[in-house]
Write a protein that holds these residues in place. Structure first.
Motif, PDB file in Angstrom:
ATOM      1  N   ASN A 141       0.738  -1.306   0.000  1.00 49.25           N
ATOM      2  CA  ASN A 141      -0.181  -0.004  -0.077  1.00 49.25           C
ATOM      3  C   ASN A 141       0.632   1.291   0.009  1.00 49.25           C
ATOM      4  OD1 ASN A 141      -2.721  -0.286  -0.262  1.00 49.25           O
ATOM      5  ND2 ASN A 141      -3.273  -0.660   1.756  1.00 49.25           N
TER       6      ASN A 141
ATOM      7  N   GLN B 195     -12.363  -1.217  -1.070  1.00 52.58           N
ATOM      8  CA  GLN B 195     -11.750  -1.551  -2.468  1.00 52.58           C
ATOM      9  C   GLN B 195     -11.992  -2.845  -2.776  1.00 52.58           C
ATOM     10  OE1 GLN B 195      -8.925  -3.154  -3.643  1.00 52.58           O
ATOM     11  NE2 GLN B 195      -8.112  -2.126  -5.218  1.00 52.58           N
TER      12      GLN B 195
ATOM     13  N   GLU C 267      -1.461  -0.963  -7.472  1.00 53.45           N
ATOM     14  CA  GLU C 267      -2.963  -1.457  -7.333  1.00 53.45           C
ATOM     15  C   GLU C 267      -3.719  -0.938  -8.686  1.00 53.45           C
ATOM     16  OE1 GLU C 267      -4.144  -2.055  -2.950  1.00 53.45           O
ATOM     17  OE2 GLU C 267      -5.370  -0.460  -3.734  1.00 53.45           O
ATOM     18  N   ILE C 268      -3.637   0.222  -8.863  1.00 52.22           N
ATOM     19  CA  ILE C 268      -4.336   0.603  -9.966  1.00 52.22           C
ATOM     20  C   ILE C 268      -4.171  -0.142 -11.356  1.00 52.22           C
ATOM     21  CG2 ILE C 268      -4.615   2.755 -11.388  1.00 52.22           C
ATOM     22  CD1 ILE C 268      -4.492   4.310  -8.888  1.00 52.22           C
TER      23      ILE C 268
ATOM     24  N   SER D  74      -8.420   3.085  -4.692  1.00 51.63           N
ATOM     25  CA  SER D  74      -7.000   2.546  -4.570  1.00 51.63           C
ATOM     26  C   SER D  74      -6.273   3.670  -4.447  1.00 51.63           C
ATOM     27  CB  SER D  74      -6.542   2.155  -6.104  1.00 51.63           C
ATOM     28  OG  SER D  74      -7.139   0.666  -6.220  1.00 51.63           O
TER      29      SER D  74
END
Lengths: 117, 416
Positions: free
Chosen positions: B204, B368, B403-404, B398
């Motif tokens: 993250n 998410q 992650e995107i 996100s």
């Protein structure tokens, strides 16, 4: 015969640096050193730095190991020494009693070992 | 082959290994975590000097604790409140003046269990529990902890100092809690350890290097706790879970830092040793009748770990395990995972029925993984337009580029 005079005192038990008493105390040491030198008794003498600066070395399995301390003697610490050449213990004790720290600390006097050759 | 370690590295590693045990022992003897830490820190600085010159002593931990105690004695003697510290001084003098043949052979009493219960005391904030555990038991520096949690070093320092003061003023004892409080308190300790692990595992935020260290640190600390609490099934379960998750570390991130889904991971890159250890711990623990969420999650992870290919996954087993987990932990997070498992064991439509139940839960609008799962399930059920919307929602929620990219890629593949 040589005698080792070990000077012990509790931390902060003597005169505080900066006071008139401390000046007298230090002058006492100067005078004592002069006396033993003049009398032909002086072999060596030094003051030691505080016990918090001590390092101990020991060799185990052929390897030297050093460690800080011990700076934790229960009451008194070794502050310095005189090595005097005297005729006998009585004389050594007489001189030891003149060391200024004897007034609030203590002086441990021990004959130096003489090895038969 | 790895290059040989420099003396500094050997010292650093040794100090980190020994830090928690020594600090715990010192702090419980002195009843003062701050003093214990200051003195141990000074002993470490001194060790750099002595060990750098002579190499490591026979027992680095004995060396460090002897010097730390001596520093403590020195400090206490000079302290203004000398009189109030009589008990501590007497304690240190007794240790110092023991008639030992060789103080270097001393074994240090293990007080780490007492210490972790102190660090994870419920009176402390969660973040402080985590920081204090890493500082006192893990031996991480305040700067390292701050960097791992993306905090300013100064505010992390304040947090840790405040937590120590709370322990001192609040009279939080260095002890293992009473039997009645024990399960609750162990559960807090385990959740702190799992949080540390996940900080290192999730991508993250933060730099990856430091963060994978955090996972390794969490595993190391959990091993210690398992050794100290050999009868606690959930502690063992947590260790198994961490090992099984961590076994996929090298396979779950691509060369450009992109996240690779379980489905697409090269299973040859999974760490077999970690899998074997995790599975062995589970096999030993599960029959002990102390089942709990960590063991179940570890069991789920073990099913994946032991499956030779994604297509051969035993989804029926995974569904059964998620149902058991949901019975213990009826949360949306578990339910989303259950639905995904059902989509493979049965059909995406069956999974969407479960997801309808999740949709009514509070706060799901900001979760998410719910939208990512919805996008996947809807696409596989042929509901392309709705799937697109779900993926868009997931991308919006996100927090980082990897992650995107992962979601965009998943959407592209499923939506053709």
């Amino acid at each position: 015969m040589q005698f080792m005079c070990l000077i012990y005192s509790a931390p902060n038990s003597g005169p505080k640096p900066g006071t008139p008493e401390f000046g007298m105390f230090m002058k006492g040491y100067g005078d004592f050193t002069q006396t033993v030198k003049a009398d032909g008794k002086f072999v060596a003498g030094d003051a030691l730095q505080g016990s918090d600066t001590a390092t101990t070395v020991s060799v185990r399995e052929g390897k030297a190991e050093t460690i800080d301390g011990p700076f934790a003697e229960t009451k008194e610490q070794l502050g310095g020494y005189y090595l005097l050449d005297c005729t006998d213990m009585d004389e050594a004790l007489k001189y030891a009693a003149m060391i200024p720290t004897s007034e609030f600390g203590r002086i441990e006097v021990r004959p130096v070992m003489v090895w038969d050759t | 082959m790895l290059p040989p370690l420099s003396t500094e590295q050997v010292i650093e590693r040794t100090v980190r290994e020994e830090w928690g045990r020594i600090l715990a022992s010192l702090a419980s003897g002195l009843n003062d975590l701050q003093l214990a830490e200051d003195c141990l820190q000074e002993a470490v600085i001194s060790a750099m000097d002595h060990w750098g010159r002579n190499g490591l002593p026979r027992s680095p931990s004995a060396w460090l604790i002897i010097v730390a105690r001596r520093k403590a004695l020195d400090k206490l003697r000079r302290a203004q409140n000398f009189a109030r510290k009589e008990n501590e001084i007497a304690y240190l003098l007794e240790l110092e003046n023991r008639p030992l043949d060789d103080p270097m052979t001393e074994t240090i009493p293990d007080k780490r269990l007492e210490m972790i219960f102190t660090c994870c005391h419920p009176a402390l904030e969660r973040k402080s529990q985590v920081a204090l555990t890493l500082r006192t038991l893990g031996g991480l520096s305040t700067d390292e902890i701050a960097a791992a949690f993306l905090d300013k070093p100064s505010s992390m320092q304040k947090r840790i100092t405040r937590a120590k003061q709370q322990i001192a003023r609040g009279g939080i004892p260095y002890e293992v809690p009473q039997d009645a409080d024990l399960p609750e308190r162990i559960s807090t300790v385990l959740s702190v350890l799992y949080l540390i692990f996940n900080e290192g595992y999730s991508a993250n935020s933060g730099t990856t290097v430091l963060r994978s260290d955090l996972s390794g640190e969490a595993i190391r600390l959990t091993r210690i706790i398992v050794a100290l609490l050999p009868n606690d099934c959930e502690a063992a379960g947590l260790l198994a879970l961490m090992l099984l998750h961590d076994s996929r570390r090298n396979a779950r991130v691509g060369p450009a830092g992109e996240i690779i889904a379980l489905e697409d991971q090269n299973r040859k890159r999974w760490d077999r040793e970690k899998i074997q250890e995790g599975v062995a711990i589970l096999k030993e623990t599960l029959p002990k009748q102390g089942i709990g969420p960590y063991q179940i999650q570890a069991a789920i992870s073990a099913v994946h770990a032991q499956s030779p290919a994604w297509e051969q996954t035993d989804w029926a087993e995974i569904v059964a395990l998620y149902e058991l987990l949901f019975a213990m932990q009826p949360t949306s997070v578990v339910q989303v995972n259950l639905a995904v498992a059902v989509s493979y064991a049965q059909t995406p439509d069956a999974a969407l029925v479960i997801m309808e139940k999740v949709a009514t839960a509070a706060k799901i609008q900001s979760y998410q993984p719910y939208y990512a799962a919805m996008g996947n399930l809807l696409a596989r059920a042929g509901r392309i337009t709705e799937a697109k919307v779900s993926f868009e929602n997931a991308i919006e929620l996100s927090e980082n580029a990897q992650e995107i990219a992962f979601l965009k890629n998943a959407a592209r593949r499923l939506l053709h």
